[in-house]
Scaffold this active site. Structure first.
Site, PDB file in Angstrom:
ATOM      1  N   GLY A  97      -5.045  -0.038   8.037  1.00  0.00           N
ATOM      2  CA  GLY A  97      -4.567   0.235   9.223  1.00  0.00           C
ATOM      3  C   GLY A  97      -5.552  -0.461  10.390  1.00  0.00           C
ATOM      4  O   GLY A  97      -6.403  -1.029  10.005  1.00  0.00           O
ATOM      5  N   GLU A 111      -2.480  -6.493  -2.604  1.00  0.00           N
ATOM      6  CA  GLU A 111      -0.962  -6.829  -2.630  1.00  0.00           C
ATOM      7  C   GLU A 111      -0.603  -7.921  -2.085  1.00  0.00           C
ATOM      8  O   GLU A 111       0.460  -8.655  -2.425  1.00  0.00           O
ATOM      9  CB  GLU A 111      -0.164  -5.595  -1.790  1.00  0.00           C
ATOM     10  CG  GLU A 111      -0.168  -5.793  -0.254  1.00  0.00           C
ATOM     11  CD  GLU A 111      -1.751  -5.621   0.257  1.00  0.00           C
ATOM     12  OE1 GLU A 111      -1.786  -5.938   1.525  1.00  0.00           O
ATOM     13  OE2 GLU A 111      -2.650  -5.121  -0.229  1.00  0.00           O
ATOM     14  N   CYS A 166      -8.859  -1.498   2.457  1.00  0.00           N
ATOM     15  CA  CYS A 166      -9.305  -1.748   3.934  1.00  0.00           C
ATOM     16  C   CYS A 166      -9.658  -0.764   4.966  1.00  0.00           C
ATOM     17  O   CYS A 166     -10.851  -0.241   4.503  1.00  0.00           O
ATOM     18  CB  CYS A 166      -7.844  -2.578   4.498  1.00  0.00           C
ATOM     19  SG  CYS A 166      -8.502  -3.755   5.852  1.00  0.00           S
ATOM     20  N   HIS A 173      -6.804  -7.206   0.250  1.00  0.00           N
ATOM     21  CA  HIS A 173      -5.684  -6.915   0.225  1.00  0.00           C
ATOM     22  C   HIS A 173      -5.008  -7.250  -1.054  1.00  0.00           C
ATOM     23  O   HIS A 173      -4.639  -8.254  -1.173  1.00  0.00           O
ATOM     24  CB  HIS A 173      -4.750  -7.294   1.448  1.00  0.00           C
ATOM     25  CG  HIS A 173      -4.886  -6.416   2.758  1.00  0.00           C
ATOM     26  ND1 HIS A 173      -4.177  -5.165   2.908  1.00  0.00           N
ATOM     27  CD2 HIS A 173      -5.878  -6.363   3.494  1.00  0.00           C
ATOM     28  CE1 HIS A 173      -4.572  -4.548   4.027  1.00  0.00           C
ATOM     29  NE2 HIS A 173      -5.534  -5.337   4.507  1.00  0.00           N
TER      30      HIS A 173
END
Length: 367
Positions: free
Chosen positions: A230, A346, A258, A344
């Site tokens: 975020g 993903e 994160c 990250h």
């Protein structure tokens, strides 16, 4: 702009007084935010729609942006989240048959102000040296002193809580509701492909608003918790830190990415700090200290966890470090199944070196 139109001028002003002139792109208007840069050569649409960029104006360091157009499926959220875009060559023409729109059409529909024709590499070098700062782009106002007054009123990212602004307004579910595995996701700016990575591994996922209480999370009776990425400064997020503490007390499996790492650190008394210019791009080298293997990672963060405080905490182990600056890229608790990474895994469109972290999380869940 069409071929029959002459380019309109635009101006970029930095908080330190530097002024750059270029051409208008996207929506004509004025926008402000913290300037940062992304070094990725591909994946520009994923960057634009990443909620972690909320409140920021992004320099796309690659020379050509927009050359493969816009595909409506290649998004990380339901809209563009950046406040503005700076580029050397923002391309209206594209070559991919699967594209739905041009970059110009996309920015106009999404009300994004951009500036083209800037020496983006020189600008990135300046930000590397001077650090992150606020900026303003305008293609409608050429009055430099007036624009500087507007810029002076823009709040600093340091101390700014933004996660609740991009969180889902209502809960929703993904995956097979008959699955034996249930994961509760706290959405502080979740990326769609994170949810895909959880669902692809067989979980039934329920996504909750950022300020959902732990008691309401537990009503779902999840097998594990995921804490998302975020935007903004994690330090003002007392509501989130309190929830993370309660999750950890439950001793259920915990995985954070994160901002999720920063909240895990704060919940264990480890402070966070604003980085000089942050990490953003698809090419950051990270070493897994546990296995000794290195990964090329996707990153997007302007805050980090205090490495000295981590090392002094006897209950926390550093699992990953950044090979460029030795910053902390991963931590885990020694007394319960909880871990996080700053980058990250993903990673759309790539690289995919770190997808194994989702598998590690699923190994923690009850079989």
């Amino acid at each position: 702009m069409s071929d029959t139109q002459l380019p309109q001028p635009a101006v970029l002003i930095l908080e330190d007084g530097n002024v750059f002139h270029g051409r208008a792109f996207g929506k004509k208007g004025t926008t402000t935010g913290e300037i940062c840069f992304n070094t990725g050569m591909t994946g520009y649409q994923e960057v634009f729609t990443d909620p972690s960029y909320y409140g920021q104006v992004v320099i796309m360091n690659n020379v050509h942006i927009g050359n493969y157009g816009i595909n409506d499926n290649e998004v990380e959220s339901d809209s563009v989240k950046v406040k503005g875009i700076i580029g050397r060559n923002l391309e209206e023409q594209y070559s991919r048959f699967a594209a739905d729109n041009s970059l110009q059409e996309y920015f106009e529909k999404q009300n994004i102000v951009a500036i083209d024709g800037v020496d983006s590499r020189a600008l990135v070098i300046h930000i590397r040296e001077a650090g992150a700062m606020n900026c303003i782009i305008s293609s409608e106002n050429k009055d430099i002193p007036e624009l500087k007054k507007i810029l002076a009123a823009v709040p600093s990212m340091d101390g700014l809580e933004l996660a609740s602004a991009v969180s889902t307004k209502s809960t929703y579910t993904l995956g097979d509701e008959n699955s034996k595995l249930k994961i509760a996701v706290l959405d502080y700016g979740i990326k769609k492909n994170i949810l895909n990575c959880l669902v692809e591994r067989g979980a039934f996922v329920k996504v909750f608003n950022a300020k959902t209480s732990f008691a309401d999370l537990e009503k779902f009776n999840p097998d594990g918790y995921f804490i998302s990425n975020g935007p903004g400064d994690p330090e003002p997020m007392d509501y989130a830190v309190d929830t993370v503490k309660q999750i950890l007390h439950s001793k259920k499996p915990f995985f954070g990415i994160c901002l999720g790492q920063q909240l895990l650190a704060l919940a264990n008394g480890i402070p966070t700090f604003k980085m000089h210019h942050g990490h953003r791009g698809l090419n950051h080298p990270v070493k897994n200290i546990i296995t000794g293997r290195c990964e090329i990672t996707t990153q997007n963060h302007g805050f980090g966890v205090d490495p000295d405080a981590v090392r002094k905490n006897s209950n926390i182990e550093i699992t990953h470090i950044n090979l460029n600056d030795d910053s902390v890229e991963g931590i885990r608790l020694k007394d319960r199944p909880a871990f996080s990474v700053q980058y990250h895994p993903e990673s759309t469109p790539g690289p995919h070196d770190s997808r194994y972290l989702f598998d590690e999380f699923f190994k923690m869940l009850p079989s």
